[in-house]
Structures are given as C-alpha cells and as structure tokens.
Design an enzyme around this catalytic site. Structure first.
Site, PDB file in Angstrom:
ATOM      1  N   ASP A 150       0.859  -1.170   0.000  1.00  0.00           N
ATOM      2  CA  ASP A 150       0.000   0.000   0.000  1.00  0.00           C
ATOM      3  C   ASP A 150       0.907   1.234   0.000  1.00  0.00           C
ATOM      4  OD1 ASP A 150      -2.349   1.609   0.409  1.00  0.00           O
ATOM      5  OD2 ASP A 150      -1.698   1.794   2.489  1.00  0.00           O
ATOM      6  N   ASP A 169       0.052   5.013   0.945  1.00  0.00           N
ATOM      7  CA  ASP A 169      -0.068   6.027   1.997  1.00  0.00           C
ATOM      8  C   ASP A 169      -0.142   5.396   3.380  1.00  0.00           C
ATOM      9  OD1 ASP A 169      -0.170   8.153   0.089  1.00  0.00           O
ATOM     10  OD2 ASP A 169      -2.230   7.534  -0.356  1.00  0.00           O
TER      11      ASP A 169
END
Length: 532
Positions: A339, A341
C-alpha cells in the site's frame, strides 16, 4: 585531486567486527599515514556483537594518531551482510572499501588502495584486493589451512573489496538473507555484474592469516549448504560456473547419508541383509571421504583423528543444512506489494505535491533488502482523489515518481483512481489491483505478500489468494488489528523481516560515534470509512 585534475571521490573504510583482538591491528593499518590525496576520509567500524556481548570496548577504536576519524555503529549481531549494509549506508558518496577484522592490510595499504582506485574508469563498480594466505613452510597444510588458502583464488570476497556507493545503492547492497560470511559477497557481485558493471582486480595485497578453529570447525562450516540453496534460487543452476565454485560433494553426502539411514531403518525392521549392505556402503563412502581429506595433510595422529571424526559427521550435517535452506528459499515470496499512503510514505490526504512526500522510517532500507533478496516489489494504492477531482492524473504521476526517486524503482504500480460509488473491481478491498500486479510481475498471486495498514489491504489480499501483513498506524481500527491476529507487525522493517524469514530486530539503539583522532486522513477514511 587526482593526477588529471579531477576531484577524488571520498573513500570510506568499513570494518565489520565481532570484537576480535585483531581489530586493533586492522585499524592501525587502515589509519596509517598515506600520501596527500590518498587518505581514507573516515573509518566506520560496525560492531555486530549481540547487545549482551557489548560490555567490553572494541580493541583499537580509541587509538590516537593523525589518521582518519573512526565512527562506530552497532547492528546487534545481525550478521556480516547487515553489518556491511549499515556501514556503506552511513558512508559519504564515493567509494567504500570493506575490510574484515581478521586480515592484515599492511602499513602501505591506504596508498595502495588509492593507486588501485585511480586506475579504474567509470564503468568499474568494484576493485578487489589480492588475498595472500600464509601456509606452513616445513610441513603439509592441515585441512583448515587448505580451506583458508582457497580464499587466495576466490572471486569477489569482501576481505578487502572496494565498491562504489552508487552501485551498492543501485542493487540494494548485500542480501541479509545470507546470515554468515559465506556466499553473500558472491551474490552481491553477481547482481552488480548483471546490472552491467565491471569488477576488476587491484594490485594491493592483503594477508588473510589462518584463524584458530575448534575440532568441529569443518562440521560447523556445513551450514553454508543452506546458503548454496539460496544462491541456486536467485541465480539458477549456472551460479557455480560463473563464480568459479567447484561442484561440491552434496550428491555424495546425500548418498552416504541415505545409506546410513537405510542401514539403521533396515536393522530396526529386522532386515539384516539389507542393513549389512547399506552399512557397508556407508562405511566405504565415509572411508573414501576421510582418506581424501587425510592424504594431502600432515598426517599427524591428531589431524587424522579429526578427519575421521568429522568425515562421519559432515555428510548428514551437510544434507540437513541443504534441506533446511531449500525449505527457507521456497517459503520466500516472489513479490511484495505495498500500500502507498501510511505504509511507504506518510499520508497526506489527496496529495498532489511531490515536495510533500516523506517516506516512513526505514522504508528505503526495507525495500533495498527485498531487492537484494531477489524479491519483486510493487505498489497497489487506492487514489479516489482523482475521481473526486481533487488530484489531477498528472499530479498523481508526479507524486508517484517522487516516491520512486526516494525509495527506488518498483516492478509495477497499480493505482485505482475510482471512488466507492464507481463500484470498480480494482479498489481495495476488491482484489483487482493485486491480480493485475501479479500478472505484471509474472508471478502467481499466492506467491505474493501484501503489506498495508488497513483491513481493506488484508481483505484484498485474501480475495486474490495472496498473503498479507498488517502494519498498524494511528488510523488503523482496533477491529482491523484484532482480525489480522498473528499477521500484525510493528512497522515496515518488521514486515520485511517477516517476509525474509528473519528474527524480529530489537529496537535500534542510537549509533555511537567516536573520533579516534580527537577524543483528515488516509484517503478520506473518516469521510467514507474505506482505507486506502
């Protein structure tokens, strides 16, 4: 300045150590006076003793003189690959020369190193010293002495090896999955050569004395068979030919061990003839092995007894370590998908400004370790700001490019620009991006690990048939952590440790420095309840 007027790149000496008494001599030689322009800029000593063993000072670190300053870093017993990585990452850009703590560089070493580096062109990534191993003058060498003598003809060993720091950064440094001082240097060299660089021999000579070792040293050395399994996984069956390594005796050890196991099993089952035949085969194979090791040696009573004992033990121990290494190598994933952020970079809601990109602590090193291990990396990220008109596609591309500039290249970027209302198949927790990333990397989804900070990351991995690890942040919901169970890790570094099958690291202590010459958040989570 060099002879042609060019500015000479900084040269840092990195000396990993386990606290051997010989460290003082090494530092004395490395820091010895050198002609102007040939000096070492800094010496980085990497103390790789476990924390509980660091109650005594390192020998030679506090010596005086006018030589370069000495800085000490502590890596807590993570092995020579990790120690060297810590050293070169702390060095100034230019050249870093790795010097083992049990060699004898000699008083003119710095000048000889400078001469070696001055002769190479920009296409050369590394310059190896010539290693000399003293052998006894009045008797035949022992098995240990013959083994150590092999270092004199070995390729790319880091007993004394200079690398450009830029090249080390390009390939990710040493693979810390090699826990011993064995094969980690050949693995690095193969990756450097594969990247299109050259490695050359220098003219400086460094002596590698034969270290004292215990009775079972040759048995303990069989742990290297596990590292051979890792080399096979990373570089294919031709790695031995490329590195100039012999075929080894693993097949013979396997047959010898099989004969022993058959003899014991048949005896227990009452099959005397089979047991006798298998025992005879084992005895013959073991006798031949022992004789081959005894013949070139001094043939003293002690040496022959040691060879006889260790020749019995080596085959099963070698087979055990190779089997364990094969299992560990097969458990490694083909790819890790991150992922974006709050996992790789600190979350800035709907960020459209590359200057606001800040990697999380340890991200660059963690990614380097995966790349060094030959594991592909990718990013799978929800970016609904595009659908909402808050982030322009070109701004998103610029932010992602900045992330690559800071953290290195990823094998694939999978970005979902949709919002929840779009009901797409790519937005996590849907598995679309995971499946697309696996296709792009030419791996199976089940051979991927997804690392993220939300339940949506975990759910997407499950739906795609991949494994997952959760790195909680302040915004990770308690119920998401509870559902993840044993798949929760404390941070990104811990996630990579888990992926690589390494023991979790203790919290890092601040590095000690000694100068020897002078004493709304997460994709709008609060707004719509779905994590990025």
């Amino acid at each position: 300045m060099t002879a042609d007027g060019a500015t000479r790149a900084a040269v840092t000496a990195v000396v990993p150590t386990t606290g051997r008494a010989t460290l003082a001599r090494v530092l004395d030689d490395v820091r010895s006076p050198a002609p102007a322009g040939a000096e070492i800029a800094e010496v980085v000593v990497v103390d790789d003793r476990p924390a509980h063993s660091r109650h005594t000072a390192l020998p030679g670190v506090h010596t005086g003189g006018d030589g370069p300053p000495v800085r000490v870093l502590c890596t807590g017993g993570r092995g020579p690959a990790a120690a060297r990585n810590a050293g070169w990452r702390a060095a100034a850009p230019g050249w870093v020369v790795f010097v083992d703590d049990d060699v004898v560089p000699g008083r003119g070493w710095a000048a000889a190193l400078a001469a070696d580096l001055a002769r190479v062109d920009d296409g050369v990534a590394a310059v190896q010293a010539r290693i000399a191993v003293p052998q006894p003058a009045h008797r035949r060498p022992t098995d240990l002495e013959r083994g150590t003598a092999g270092l004199a003809g070995a390729r790319w060993i880091t007993a004394d090896m200079a690398y450009r720091t830029a090249v080390l950064a390009e390939v990710g440094g040493f693979d810390e999955g090699f826990p011993r001082a064995y094969r980690e240097d050949a693995d690095l060299a193969l990756r450097v050569l594969a990247a299109g660089h050259r490695i050359v021999d220098g003219d400086r000579i460094t002596t590698h004395p034969v270290r004292a070792a215990g009775l079972l040293a040759s048995v303990r050395a069989q742990a290297g068979n596990a590292d051979d399994a890792r080399m096979l996984r990373k570089h294919g069956p031709g790695w031995r030919a490329i590195t100039g390594t012999g075929a080894g005796r693993l097949r013979t050890h396997l047959l010898t061990t099989a004969a022993a196991v058959t003899a014991v099993g048949a005896a227990v089952a009452g099959h005397r003839t089979t047991a006798a035949l298998a025992a005879g085969a084992w005895a013959a194979a073991t006798g031949v092995f022992a004789a081959r090791r005894i013949a070139p040696g001094p043939r003293t009573r002690g040496e022959m007894a040691t060879m006889a004992l260790t020749s019995v033990l080596i085959p099963p121990v070698a087979v055990w370590h190779r089997a364990a290494g094969e299992l560990r190598a097969r458990r490694l994933p083909a790819a890790v998908l991150f992922d974006r952020d709050d996992t790789l970079v600190h979350d800035v809601p709907f960020n459209d400004d590359p200057d606001r990109v800040v990697p999380v602590e340890g991200a660059a090193e963690a990614l380097d370790r995966l790349r060094a291990a030959g594991i592909a990396t990718g990013v799978v990220t929800n970016q609904s700001g595009v659908a909402r008109g808050l982030v322009a596609p070109e701004a998103l591309a610029a932010v992602n490019a900045r992330i690559e500039g800071l953290l290195g290249p990823f094998g694939t970027w999978q970005v979902c620009p949709h919002d929840d209302a779009d009901e797409c198949a790519c937005r996590k927790p849907a598995p679309g991006m995971i499946l697309a990333a696996a296709r792009a990397l030419r791996v199976r989804p089940r051979d991927c690990v997804v690392v993220g900070d939300t339940g949506a990351d975990m759910a997407a991995a499950r739906a795609a048939g991949a494994r997952a690890l959760l790195v909680p942040t302040e915004r990770t919901r308690p119920e998401e952590v509870a559902r993840a169970g044993r798949r929760v890790v404390r941070d990104l570094v811990g996630a990579v440790d888990r992926v690589l099958g390494l023991r979790p690291r203790a919290p890092d202590r601040p590095a000690r420095t000694t100068h020897a010459s002078s004493a709304a958040a997460g994709e709008g989570r609060a707004a719509h309840g779905v994590a990025p």
